[in-house]
Write an enzyme that holds these catalytic residues in place. Structure first.
Site, PDB file in Angstrom:
ATOM      1  N   PRO A   9      22.454  43.002   0.027  1.00 43.77           N
ATOM      2  CA  PRO A   9      22.608  44.395   0.406  1.00 43.77           C
ATOM      3  C   PRO A   9      22.936  44.616   1.876  1.00 43.77           C
ATOM      4  CG  PRO A   9      20.309  43.871  -0.082  1.00 43.77           C
ATOM      5  CD  PRO A   9      21.130  42.711  -0.539  1.00 43.77           C
ATOM      6  N   ASN A  10      23.818  45.575   2.082  1.00 42.02           N
ATOM      7  CA  ASN A  10      24.226  46.075   3.403  1.00 42.02           C
ATOM      8  C   ASN A  10      25.160  45.140   4.162  1.00 42.02           C
ATOM      9  OD1 ASN A  10      22.604  48.515   3.222  1.00 42.02           O
ATOM     10  ND2 ASN A  10      20.845  47.169   3.404  1.00 42.02           N
ATOM     11  N   ARG A  17      27.158  48.064  11.005  1.00 39.80           N
ATOM     12  CA  ARG A  17      25.714  47.948  10.905  1.00 39.80           C
ATOM     13  C   ARG A  17      25.107  47.174  12.090  1.00 39.80           C
ATOM     14  NH1 ARG A  17      22.852  43.659   6.899  1.00 39.80           N
ATOM     15  NH2 ARG A  17      20.788  44.547   7.161  1.00 39.80           N
ATOM     16  N   TYR A  22      24.187  41.886  14.240  1.00 42.87           N
ATOM     17  CA  TYR A  22      25.079  41.252  13.261  1.00 42.87           C
ATOM     18  C   TYR A  22      26.526  41.102  13.738  1.00 42.87           C
ATOM     19  CZ  TYR A  22      21.054  42.301  10.303  1.00 42.87           C
ATOM     20  OH  TYR A  22      19.784  42.373   9.786  1.00 42.87           O
ATOM     21  N   ASN A  73      23.458  34.541   1.203  1.00 43.78           N
ATOM     22  CA  ASN A  73      22.729  35.347   2.174  1.00 43.78           C
ATOM     23  C   ASN A  73      22.151  36.522   1.392  1.00 43.78           C
ATOM     24  OD1 ASN A  73      21.729  37.007   4.138  1.00 43.78           O
ATOM     25  ND2 ASN A  73      23.547  36.954   5.447  1.00 43.78           N
ATOM     26  N   ALA A  76      18.198  41.549   2.827  1.00 39.27           N
ATOM     27  CA  ALA A  76      16.793  41.999   2.777  1.00 39.27           C
ATOM     28  C   ALA A  76      16.040  41.418   1.578  1.00 39.27           C
ATOM     29  CB  ALA A  76      16.729  43.521   2.742  1.00 39.27           C
ATOM     30  N   GLU A  97      21.178  28.519   2.212  1.00 40.62           N
ATOM     31  CA  GLU A  97      20.835  29.871   2.662  1.00 40.62           C
ATOM     32  C   GLU A  97      21.448  30.119   4.038  1.00 40.62           C
ATOM     33  OE1 GLU A  97      16.668  30.085   3.637  1.00 40.62           O
ATOM     34  OE2 GLU A  97      16.603  32.264   3.470  1.00 40.62           O
ATOM     35  N   HIS A  99      21.762  33.131   7.223  1.00 36.74           N
ATOM     36  CA  HIS A  99      21.484  34.436   7.829  1.00 36.74           C
ATOM     37  C   HIS A  99      22.281  34.535   9.117  1.00 36.74           C
ATOM     38  CE1 HIS A  99      18.365  35.218   4.972  1.00 36.74           C
ATOM     39  NE2 HIS A  99      17.931  33.988   5.170  1.00 36.74           N
ATOM     40  N   ARG A 106      12.571  37.610  14.604  1.00 34.13           N
ATOM     41  CA  ARG A 106      12.517  39.047  14.291  1.00 34.13           C
ATOM     42  C   ARG A 106      11.124  39.425  13.739  1.00 34.13           C
ATOM     43  NH1 ARG A 106      17.840  40.766  11.262  1.00 34.13           N
ATOM     44  NH2 ARG A 106      16.895  42.819  11.711  1.00 34.13           N
TER      45      ARG A 106
HETATM   46  C1  DQA Z   1      20.059  38.935   7.249  1.00 31.69           C
HETATM   47  C2  DQA Z   1      18.610  39.025   7.791  1.00 31.69           C
HETATM   48  C3  DQA Z   1      17.744  39.899   6.900  1.00 31.69           C
HETATM   49  O1  DQA Z   1      16.426  39.964   7.404  1.00 31.69           O
HETATM   50  C4  DQA Z   1      18.295  41.306   6.833  1.00 31.69           C
HETATM   51  O2  DQA Z   1      17.541  42.089   5.938  1.00 31.69           O
HETATM   52  C5  DQA Z   1      19.753  41.330   6.480  1.00 31.69           C
HETATM   53  C6  DQA Z   1      20.647  40.322   7.038  1.00 31.69           C
HETATM   54  C7  DQA Z   1      20.980  38.175   8.199  1.00 31.69           C
HETATM   55  O3  DQA Z   1      22.063  37.792   7.756  1.00 31.69           O
HETATM   56  O4  DQA Z   1      20.656  37.982   9.378  1.00 31.69           O
HETATM   57  O5  DQA Z   1      20.214  42.253   5.801  1.00 31.69           O
HETATM   58  O6  DQA Z   1      20.032  38.237   6.033  1.00 31.69           O
END
Ligand code: DQA
Length: 145
Positions: A9-10, A17, A22, A73, A76, A97, A99, A106
């Site tokens: 998501p997002n 964003r 990011y 990835n 959240a 994985e 990020h 964080r």
């Molecule tokens: C994320 C880190 C997560 O904590 C966050 O909710 C994201 C992006 C990252 O790519 O740094 O949406 O996965």
């Protein structure tokens, strides 16, 4: 070698964003980087993004028999989704994985990764470059296992 890349998501809002976290590159730039990396490394790739947990679970289940490995990835859902962890365990495909941000520095609620428990390696804090490194690692891993 056939790889499935999943973004949670997002991540479709990359570029807009929280750019301080990011970066300013958008989702299309991420797709281009993944496609370019895979073309150069002679890997086939499908890239999937969803804002819905169940859709991500469905996609992981569908990967069985179709893909050799998964780069994910979960965004959240990383920190909340036992369902995504269980799906990764169920299909038992090598998974990496990624990020974009340095999650380890964080908030406390981001310090647990359920999906990561089913992954052979995690890349974080490298920006979009983490996807490139993750894909190249996955290729190496699949070749040696
Ligand atoms: C994320 C880190 C997560 O904590 C966050 O909710 C994201 C992006 C990252 O790519 O740094 O949406 O996965």
């Amino acid at each position: 070698m056939n790889i499935l890349v999943i973004n949670g998501p997002n991540l479709n809002l990359l570029g807009i964003r929280e750019p301080e976290l990011y970066g300013r590159q958008d989702y299309a730039a991420l797709v281009a980087l993944v496609e370019e990396t895979c073309a150069e490394a002679d890997m086939k790739v499908e890239i999937f993004q969803s804002n819905h947990e169940g859709a991500i679970v469905d996609k992981i289940q569908e990967a069985l028999g179709k893909f050799d490995g998964i780069l994910i990835n979960p965004a959240a859902y990383t920190h909340t989704s036992v369902a995504i962890l269980d799906a990764l365990k169920a299909v038992d495909l090598p998974a990496v994985e990624v990020h974009i941000s340095e999650v380890s520095q964080r908030e406390d609620f981001r310090q647990i990764s359920y999906a990561g428990m089913a992954c052979v390696r995690t890349y974080m804090g490298l920006g979009l470059e983490g996807y490139r490194q993750g894909l190249l690692f996955l290729k190496e891993y699949l070749q040696s296992h």
